[in-house]
Design an enzyme around this catalytic site. Structure first.
Site, PDB file in Angstrom:
ATOM      1  N   HIS A   1      35.246 114.696  25.824  1.00  0.00           N
ATOM      2  CA  HIS A   1      35.924 115.631  24.913  1.00  0.00           C
ATOM      3  C   HIS A   1      34.914 116.343  24.018  1.00  0.00           C
ATOM      4  O   HIS A   1      33.788 115.880  23.839  1.00  0.00           O
ATOM      5  CB  HIS A   1      36.938 114.895  24.030  1.00  0.00           C
ATOM      6  CG  HIS A   1      38.244 114.614  24.733  1.00  0.00           C
ATOM      7  ND1 HIS A   1      38.421 113.515  25.537  1.00  0.00           N
ATOM      8  CD2 HIS A   1      39.409 115.309  24.768  1.00  0.00           C
ATOM      9  CE1 HIS A   1      39.651 113.531  26.029  1.00  0.00           C
ATOM     10  NE2 HIS A   1      40.286 114.621  25.573  1.00  0.00           N
TER      11      HIS A   1
ATOM     12  N   LYS B   1      36.523 115.860  18.217  1.00  0.00           N
ATOM     13  CA  LYS B   1      37.690 114.992  18.413  1.00  0.00           C
ATOM     14  C   LYS B   1      37.580 113.745  17.545  1.00  0.00           C
ATOM     15  O   LYS B   1      36.549 113.075  17.516  1.00  0.00           O
ATOM     16  CB  LYS B   1      37.807 114.597  19.889  1.00  0.00           C
ATOM     17  CG  LYS B   1      39.065 113.797  20.187  1.00  0.00           C
ATOM     18  CD  LYS B   1      39.326 113.662  21.660  1.00  0.00           C
ATOM     19  CE  LYS B   1      40.504 112.747  21.949  1.00  0.00           C
ATOM     20  NZ  LYS B   1      41.770 113.228  21.393  1.00  0.00           N
TER      21      LYS B   1
ATOM     22  N   THR C   1      49.732 115.241  18.866  1.00  0.00           N
ATOM     23  CA  THR C   1      48.677 114.536  18.128  1.00  0.00           C
ATOM     24  C   THR C   1      48.485 113.143  18.724  1.00  0.00           C
ATOM     25  O   THR C   1      49.459 112.431  18.968  1.00  0.00           O
ATOM     26  CB  THR C   1      49.099 114.401  16.646  1.00  0.00           C
ATOM     27  OG1 THR C   1      49.474 115.692  16.178  1.00  0.00           O
ATOM     28  CG2 THR C   1      47.961 113.845  15.806  1.00  0.00           C
TER      29      THR C   1
ATOM     30  N   PHE D   1      49.500 117.277  27.514  1.00  0.00           N
ATOM     31  CA  PHE D   1      50.543 118.187  27.989  1.00  0.00           C
ATOM     32  C   PHE D   1      50.106 118.986  29.213  1.00  0.00           C
ATOM     33  O   PHE D   1      50.854 119.833  29.688  1.00  0.00           O
ATOM     34  CB  PHE D   1      50.955 119.148  26.866  1.00  0.00           C
ATOM     35  CG  PHE D   1      51.907 118.530  25.876  1.00  0.00           C
ATOM     36  CD1 PHE D   1      53.250 118.384  26.179  1.00  0.00           C
ATOM     37  CD2 PHE D   1      51.460 118.071  24.651  1.00  0.00           C
ATOM     38  CE1 PHE D   1      54.135 117.806  25.279  1.00  0.00           C
ATOM     39  CE2 PHE D   1      52.327 117.489  23.733  1.00  0.00           C
ATOM     40  CZ  PHE D   1      53.668 117.361  24.046  1.00  0.00           C
TER      41      PHE D   1
END
Ligand code: NAP
Length: 236
Positions: free
Chosen positions: A143, A147, A88, A116
């Site tokens: 994005h 978001k 997060t 990640f």
């Protein structure tokens, strides 16, 4: 390892549940969804993290929730002494520093990474290597429209890493649009030339090898580790 996923009904949480179930060395023991939806994750679902940790034995909680929820989830995991892998975004620099101090004092641990995807971690590394050779640097992050935070955690982290090498102003531009997942360009300029370092996460599968690596490395770390680069490029 017994894994519980906080935010299991969300876009990232659902992908993490699938990835954990596809890993023979990991066992998905629970998912948390505040709307109590019936999730097809093959594990028990709970309305909140506290209920989950009361009811089941968990070695690590993976958190992909919201900037507003993640702090309370960390408090709960600290209380139950369960390590976390946190994807997060939206925690501020000062909150992150406070958690680093508290974790060492209270013998708790977590890996927190704004991104990640292995390629994104390399993008940040290359950008921080290149920045000292260029007069001008800007970041554009793109994005999906849902978001919640802007600029993205990845853009803020990229800028921080670049500024640690070469203190200077680095503007960040945020684009939110349907059809996008997570993309970023670092644009470095000198008279007569431009270097653009770009990374694209075209789907959420791109984050899973990094999430699984963090889950498996949790027993080896101490305190709060911020950034996947610390488990990718260095021996802990
Ligand atoms: P999402 O689809 O909105 O999922 C978030 C989920 O968390 C929702 O199902 C939400 O439920 C749930 N939630 C809200 N409050 C909660 C609480 N108190 N306890 C448990 N669950 C709670 O968002 P997403 O796209 O999956 O992204 C989640 C987070 O991951 C964002 O911060 C995003 O920036 C970040 N992210 C990180 C990476 C990375 O590599 N680190 C990659 C992609 C995304 P409701 O819908 O009912 O509110």
């Amino acid at each position: 390892m017994r894994v519980a996923v906080n935010g299991a009904g969300g876009k990232m949480g659902a992908e993490v549940c699938k990835a954990v179930q596809g890993s023979p060395d990991l066992h998905l023991v629970g998912g948390v969804d505040p709307r109590e939806r019936v999730l097809q994750i093959g594990a028990r679902t709970f309305a909140n993290l506290k209920d989950a940790l009361e009811a089941i034995d968990v070695d690590v909680v993976v958190d992909f929730t919201t900037p507003a929820a993640v702090g309370q989830s960390m408090e709960t995991c600290l209380e139950y002494n369960v390590p976390m892998v946190i994807g997060t975004t939206g925690l501020s620099e000062s909150e992150l520093r406070e958690w680093q101090v508290r974790a060492l004092q209270e013998n708790w641990k977590a890996i927190i990474a704004p991104n990640f995807a292995i390629g994104a971690v390399l993008m940040m590394k290359y950008a921080s290597e290149a920045v000292r050779f260029f007069e001008h640097a800007e970041i554009i992050e793109y994005h999906h429209a849902q978001k919640l935070d802007a600029p993205s955690g990845t853009a803020l982290r990229t800028r921080k890493l670049m500024q640690e090498v070469h203190p200077r102003e680095i503007p960040i531009h945020s684009v939110r649009s349907p059809g996008l997942v997570a993309h970023q360009e670092v644009i470095l300029g000198l008279p007569g030339q431009t270097l653009t370092i770009r990374h694209d996460s075209n789907n959420r599968e791109s984050f899973m090898p990094g999430v699984l690596l963090a889950i498996r490395q949790i027993p080896r770390i101490k305190g709060v580790v911020i950034g996947l680069e610390h488990i990718l490029f260095t021996d802990i």
